[in-house]
Design an enzyme around this catalytic site. Structure first.
Site, PDB file in Angstrom:
ATOM      1  N   ASP A 188       0.770  -0.954  -0.225  1.00  0.00           N
ATOM      2  CA  ASP A 188       0.040  -0.207   0.141  1.00  0.00           C
ATOM      3  C   ASP A 188       0.781   1.235  -0.010  1.00  0.00           C
ATOM      4  O   ASP A 188       0.493   2.360  -0.708  1.00  0.00           O
ATOM      5  CB  ASP A 188      -1.074  -0.048   1.259  1.00  0.00           C
ATOM      6  N   ASP A 191       4.500   0.812   4.023  1.00  0.00           N
ATOM      7  CA  ASP A 191       4.245  -0.567   5.065  1.00  0.00           C
ATOM      8  C   ASP A 191       4.208  -1.586   3.661  1.00  0.00           C
ATOM      9  O   ASP A 191       4.284  -1.501   2.487  1.00  0.00           O
ATOM     10  CB  ASP A 191       3.143  -0.384   5.626  1.00  0.00           C
ATOM     11  N   TYR A 338      -8.908   0.856   5.911  1.00  0.00           N
ATOM     12  CA  TYR A 338      -9.493   1.827   4.976  1.00  0.00           C
ATOM     13  C   TYR A 338     -10.879   1.809   4.656  1.00  0.00           C
ATOM     14  O   TYR A 338     -11.385   1.532   3.579  1.00  0.00           O
ATOM     15  CB  TYR A 338      -8.709   1.364   3.425  1.00  0.00           C
ATOM     16  N   GLU A 541       5.123  10.111   3.759  1.00  0.00           N
ATOM     17  CA  GLU A 541       4.953   8.836   3.442  1.00  0.00           C
ATOM     18  C   GLU A 541       4.663   8.931   1.923  1.00  0.00           C
ATOM     19  O   GLU A 541       4.113   9.896   1.634  1.00  0.00           O
ATOM     20  CB  GLU A 541       3.777   8.198   4.265  1.00  0.00           C
TER      21      GLU A 541
END
Length: 598
Positions: A188, A191, A338, A541
């Site tokens: 994703d 991670d 999610y 990120e």
């Protein structure tokens, strides 16, 4: 292919820093000995490997700072050590003392010399395509590198022509609850969980961009690589559809995964799988899977008709599943990430894409029934209503204009999107750039439908320009001026294999050993403030959904530039008004895409 060419260009992974003899050697009896290798470092080590050449066979080699890495078990005179979890980072402000213990077969102390390698450099640099368009930014390079980001996110058994040299096979035991093969797909973000909803959402936008701007990929030399890129994820999405009313939506546990800082190749934690069924519905994720497969079936129709037909059949069945058993997976599947607050937007996009793929009017009726009119928050992995209103009908045109009226500069009122001082449409702090990029992509799609093409294209270009460097820095890893080098990404932060990785590499101040080419970071704060810090996962990120709309918008900007250039060449005797009018006319045609006119 370009991918194979990249791989062949890979230079030596790391270079030897120093060669020194073993010193302070002591005989501990019974063939045992202690010794030291003392290195005066000229650069900081971010993971390391040492090759030790002994004068005679040595067994039982140990070190308090290293782990023996066996390269050739038949040769007992050559040994290899790599750093332990807590010893990988060594600085130049002190000597690096590597103490070893071992045993010789003849009982005599050996001599030895050691070669130290810094595993914090991989030296991989892909060839850069020429900027033949003469644009401010090399859009061909951006497209190539954005595709490379998705290649770096691959899970499973990698192909022989894998172009990312620091990635290897991983998560080969990913299975469903009944043993189904769920290997493959994309990780994703920084991670290693495979989340179905954001992955499918990314594929929807990526394939939509490929459908709309195929000529941009072709002109940039990236068309074949783009087909391979999205197909990797699509194959996994197909695997997840294990029954008529059964769909896997996640592999991996978020909590277990986030407690691990290391490479996906080194994972040992449990990786449970999660699915939706008729008893545990998830219309949101079903609608998104259906959308991704439907638009992809159009993209692959000529390139691979058999694969296209397979995608369309699965899309229809998954959509029917989502429609027949309505519900949110966050309410029915505990532990899955999610979750969304509404499923009608995903179902609307799924139905809309199926209508494009089949011309079945029932899907259009469904898409319209699921759509929510009025101003929309924006386009994201969770909110899809903006995407569901790209159509010629006046009522949806009003929705588009209302929404973008709140996104473009000068808007007032409670729904107006604020701007940073340097011009970024700032929807929210978490991944601020991806929201602007997603909306820029849809602005270009709306412009293709003839909705305010001049204003929308200008605005989309401004948002992509902000990302690529208009403010003096790039927010795309490995591209442009002063790009991020500390992006929050486990694999990129780890030293070159076989050196070990740990949380020390999350907290280190040095750049990532691997350049995660093409990755779009989260982005700045509301006052354009940005620190390139690995621990800041809000601003630094990277993620699948961050690059998806961004890549489509880059492709759209490239097509517009090429189109404008050709019209200029064809209109040497025309004034600026005629050129602009011709461009807007061609771009407003509903059936004929601009890139087909070039």
């Amino acid at each position: 292919m370009m991918m194979i060419y990249w791989f062949c260009l890979l230079p030596a992974i790391v270079g030897a820093l120093d060669v020194i003899p073993m010193v302070q050697v002591t005989n501990t009896g019974n063939g045992g000995f202690n010794g030291h290798f003392i290195f005066n470092l000229t650069e900081n080590l971010v993971g390391w490997k040492i090759q030790i050449d002994f004068s005679k066979a040595v067994t039982g080699l140990t070190s308090p700072v290293g782990i023996e890495y066996v390269k050739d078990s038949s040769n007992e005179t050559v040994h290899y050590l790599v750093n332990k979890d807590h010893t990988g980072i060594q600085t130049t402000n002190r000597q690096f003392d590597v103490m070893i213990k071992g045993t010789t077969k003849d009982g005599n102390v050996p001599s030895a010399q050691a070669y130290l390698q810094n595993m914090g450099h991989d030296n991989f640099k892909p060839p850069i395509p020429s900027n033949t368009d003469g644009t401010k930014y090399n859009y061909d390079e951006v497209l190539m590198k954005s595709i490379m980001f998705y290649l770096a996110q691959r899970s499973g058994k990698l192909p022989a022509n894998n172009p990312i040299p620091w990635r290897e096979d991983s998560a080969l035991n990913d299975r469903g609850q009944n043993g189904e093969d769920l290997t493959g797909g994309w990780y994703d973000a920084g991670d290693h969980v495979k989340f179905g909803l954001p992955q499918a959402s990314a594929v929807t936008l990526l394939t939509w961009g490929l459908l709309q701007y195929k000529d941009a990929y072709n002109a940039s030399g990236q068309l074949d690589d783009m087909y391979d890129c999205v197909r990797w994820s699509l194959e996994w999405l197909l695997k997840c559809h294990t029954g008529k009313n059964e769909l896997y939506i996640q592999v991996g546990d978020g909590n277990l995964d986030h407690n691990f800082w290391g490479r996906p190749e080194d994972m040992t934690m449990d990786r449970p799988s999660f699915k939706v069924t008729s008893d545990k519905p998830g219309s949101d994720v079903a609608g998104e899977y259906a959308a991704a497969m439907a638009v992809a079936s159009i993209v692959f129709k000529d390139q691979d008709p058999t694969f296209s037909a397979k995608l369309l059949n699965h899309s229809k069945e998954i959509y029917t599943f989502g429609k027949t058993y309505p519900g949110l997976f966050r309410d029915s599947v505990k532990g899955a990430g999610y979750g969304t607050s509404d499923y009608k937007d995903e179902m609307s996009v799924g139905a809309g894409m199926l209508y494009l793929a089949t011309n079945n009017s029932q899907y259009l009726t469904d898409a319209e029934s699921f759509h929510q009119h009025g101003n929309q928050w924006g386009q994201s992995w969770e909110n899809k209503y903006t995407a569901s209103m790209i159509t010629k009908k006046d009522v949806y045109k009003q929705d588009i204009e209302t929404t973008f009226g709140n996104w473009l500069p000068g808007a007032t009122g409670p729904s107006a999107v604020p701007y940073t001082p340097k011009g970024l449409a700032y929807r929210t702090k978490w991944g601020s750039l991806r929201h602007a990029a997603n909306q820029a992509f849809l602005a270009l799609i709306a412009a293709e439908a003839g909705v305010n093409p001049t204003d929308y294209r200008k605005w989309a270009k401004s948002q992509i320009g902000y990302i690529l460097g208009d403010t003096g820095r790039s927010y795309v890893v490995g591209f442009g001026v002063n790009p991020p080098t500390h992006e929050h990404h486990r694999a990129a932060s780890c030293p070159v294999i076989p050196a070990t990785c740990s949380h020390d590499f999350l907290d280190m101040k040095y750049p990532n050993p691997h350049v995660l080419y093409g990755a779009l970071v989260g982005g700045p704060g509301q006052n354009d403030e940005y620190d390139d810090v690995r621990t800041d996962y809000v601003r630094n990120e990277v993620a699948l959904d961050y690059n998806a709309g961004f890549q489509g918008a880059v492709a759209g900007n490239e097509v517009k530039f090429r189109m404008y250039g050709i019209l200029v060449k064809l209109s040497l005797d025309f004034n600026e008004y005629h050129i602009r009018t011709a461009l807007e006319y061609v771009c407003s045609l509903e059936v004929l895409s601009v890139h087909n006119f070039i």
